[in-house]
Design an enzyme around this catalytic site. Structure first.
Site, PDB file in Angstrom:
ATOM      1  N   THR A  41      -1.748   5.549   2.186  1.00 40.70           N
ATOM      2  CA  THR A  41      -2.976   4.767   2.041  1.00 40.70           C
ATOM      3  C   THR A  41      -3.095   3.858   3.251  1.00 40.70           C
ATOM      4  O   THR A  41      -2.134   3.182   3.618  1.00 40.70           O
ATOM      5  CB  THR A  41      -2.947   3.937   0.748  1.00 40.70           C
ATOM      6  OG1 THR A  41      -2.876   4.814  -0.375  1.00 40.70           O
ATOM      7  CG2 THR A  41      -4.196   3.081   0.622  1.00 40.70           C
TER       8      THR A  41
ATOM      9  N   LEU B  39       0.865  -1.173   0.000  1.00 41.19           N
ATOM     10  CA  LEU B  39       0.000   0.000   0.000  1.00 41.19           C
ATOM     11  C   LEU B  39       0.903   1.224   0.000  1.00 41.19           C
ATOM     12  O   LEU B  39       1.984   1.207   0.591  1.00 41.19           O
ATOM     13  CB  LEU B  39      -0.903   0.027   1.241  1.00 41.19           C
ATOM     14  CG  LEU B  39      -1.927  -1.102   1.392  1.00 41.19           C
ATOM     15  CD1 LEU B  39      -2.629  -0.992   2.744  1.00 41.19           C
ATOM     16  CD2 LEU B  39      -2.941  -1.089   0.269  1.00 41.19           C
ATOM     17  N   ASP B  40       0.460   2.294  -0.646  1.00 40.72           N
ATOM     18  CA  ASP B  40       1.237   3.526  -0.640  1.00 40.72           C
ATOM     19  C   ASP B  40       1.403   4.042   0.788  1.00 40.72           C
ATOM     20  O   ASP B  40       0.597   3.731   1.673  1.00 40.72           O
ATOM     21  CB  ASP B  40       0.553   4.596  -1.496  1.00 40.72           C
ATOM     22  CG  ASP B  40       0.482   4.208  -2.963  1.00 40.72           C
ATOM     23  OD1 ASP B  40       1.293   3.372  -3.389  1.00 40.72           O
ATOM     24  OD2 ASP B  40      -0.394   4.741  -3.670  1.00 40.72           O
ATOM     25  N   LYS B  41       2.413   4.858   0.993  1.00 43.04           N
ATOM     26  CA  LYS B  41       2.749   5.357   2.326  1.00 43.04           C
ATOM     27  C   LYS B  41       1.532   5.904   3.075  1.00 43.04           C
ATOM     28  O   LYS B  41       1.328   5.605   4.250  1.00 43.04           O
ATOM     29  CB  LYS B  41       3.813   6.453   2.212  1.00 43.04           C
ATOM     30  CG  LYS B  41       4.181   7.109   3.525  1.00 43.04           C
ATOM     31  CD  LYS B  41       5.200   8.221   3.317  1.00 43.04           C
ATOM     32  CE  LYS B  41       5.522   8.923   4.625  1.00 43.04           C
ATOM     33  NZ  LYS B  41       6.472  10.047   4.434  1.00 43.04           N
TER      34      LYS B  41
ATOM     35  N   ARG C 113      -5.242   5.760  -7.745  1.00 42.58           N
ATOM     36  CA  ARG C 113      -4.998   7.200  -7.809  1.00 42.58           C
ATOM     37  C   ARG C 113      -4.821   7.655  -9.257  1.00 42.58           C
ATOM     38  O   ARG C 113      -5.375   8.684  -9.673  1.00 42.58           O
ATOM     39  CB  ARG C 113      -3.769   7.546  -6.969  1.00 42.58           C
ATOM     40  CG  ARG C 113      -3.936   7.173  -5.495  1.00 42.58           C
ATOM     41  CD  ARG C 113      -2.607   7.123  -4.758  1.00 42.58           C
ATOM     42  NE  ARG C 113      -1.961   8.433  -4.739  1.00 42.58           N
ATOM     43  CZ  ARG C 113      -0.727   8.632  -4.299  1.00 42.58           C
ATOM     44  NH1 ARG C 113       0.000   7.608  -3.863  1.00 42.58           N
ATOM     45  NH2 ARG C 113      -0.216   9.843  -4.300  1.00 42.58           N
TER      46      ARG C 113
END
Length: 329
Positions: free
Chosen positions: A146, A142-144, A241
């Protein structure tokens, strides 16, 4: 895919049709994303990779799609990352897997600009034996900023089977998000994604990118925003995104793809403040469903949206109620 011993790994995968013309090492790095391309290239050069039953030691060999690949190799740690006592919110745990509810502002894997302080460092501290598993068992990221659910494998056997499940699209990941603009109905974004040609921290829709499919449906509409439920078929970097920005509905707070906040006319001071202060993409991995890599049992976990998104949704709901008479939908 199956594991023969603690550090010996046998992988059996198939080159996909869309990979026609790719280098062998590039194609395998895309399929086996938990291993670095440099490691895969080494396996090929060392004669550990068979293509349709024949050893192939040329990483640059072009593939056609449909080739059966067998890799028989030994796993060793690529980098000695430090164990760090970072707390983890464990939703589920057994001998084979962990499911974590990740908070915002936490990177999953060390990289440029984030050499430590990551989930990987935390896993090495809380589960020292996980050092024997590539990337400390991390299967997907997961993105930082998210938040939400992610699964981690505690053994090589569990990891290889989970990676195979990802490739076969047997793992279901659903997200909640708040996007800019009014979306009237659900839909699907089926657009390839690759690294942006000039902005190296960005991804972009581009014809030569990797296939990427995102399904979305409308949960709630506000005056100038929409709450969405999204399901991934693929797992490209920044996929939701990028796809939502591509259809002109970027996520609130997205620092890379979102642009400036768009408050509706006549919004309250509280609304304006919450919108201005929401400083991350409004995206949360709310549901994870998979077949257990060892038992085969179907399992599902749900994580409620975090407090910052709850506050954001509340002011959007209140604003919409206050201006109900002005709406034309």
């Amino acid at each position: 895919m199956l594991e023969n011993s603690l550090n010996r790994l046998e992988l059996m995968v198939e080159i996909q049709p869309h990979q026609l013309g790719m280098r062998l090492d590039q194609a395998l790095a895309e399929i086996l994303s938990q291993y670095s391309r440099s490691r895969i290239k080494t396996w090929i050069l060392d004669g550990h990779v068979q293509v349709n039953g024949t050893v192939m030691d040329k990483p640059k060999e072009r593939v056609l799609g449909g080739e059966k690949i067998r890799i028989d190799t030994v796993i060793e740690e690529e980098v000695n990352h430090q164990a760090e006592n970072i707390p983890l919110n464990i939703v589920y745990e057994d001998d084979a897997i962990l499911v974590i509810n990740k908070p915002r502002d936490l990177v999953v894997h060390p990289g440029a600009g984030n050499p430590n302080g990551t989930i990987l460092n935390a896993l090495l501290y809380h589960y020292p034996d996980i050092a024997n598993v590539p990337r400390a068992g991390i299967v997907h990221r997961l993105d930082k900023d998210t938040t939400g659910l992610m699964v981690v494998a505690k053994t090589i056997e569990a990891q290889t089977r989970l990676v195979e499940s990802l490739q076969l699209r047997e793992i279901t990941r659903e997200y909640e998000a708040v996007a800019m603009g009014i979306i009237t109905a659900g839909g699907t974004v089926d657009e390839p994604i690759t690294r942006h040609p000039t902005k190296r921290t960005h991804m972009a829709v581009f014809p030569t990118g990797k296939p990427a499919v995102t399904h979305y449906r409308v949960m709630e509409r506000y005056r100038l925003h929409t709450r969405l439920r999204l399901r991934l078929e693929t797992g490209r970097t920044h996929q939701i995104r990028v796809h939502m920005a591509h259809i002109a509905h970027p996520l609130i707070g997205d620092p890379l793809y979102g642009g400036r906040p768009r408050p509706p006319k006549g919004a309250s001071q509280e609304f304006m403040q919450v919108l201005r202060n929401f400083d991350r993409q409004a995206l949360h991995a709310t549901m994870l469903r998979l077949f257990h890599p060892i038992t085969g049992e179907q399992m599902q976990w749900d994580a409620p949206i975090p407090e910052d998104m709850q506050q954001l949704i509340k002011v959007l709901q209140d604003d919409t109620k206050q201006h109900q008479d002005e709406l034309d939908w």
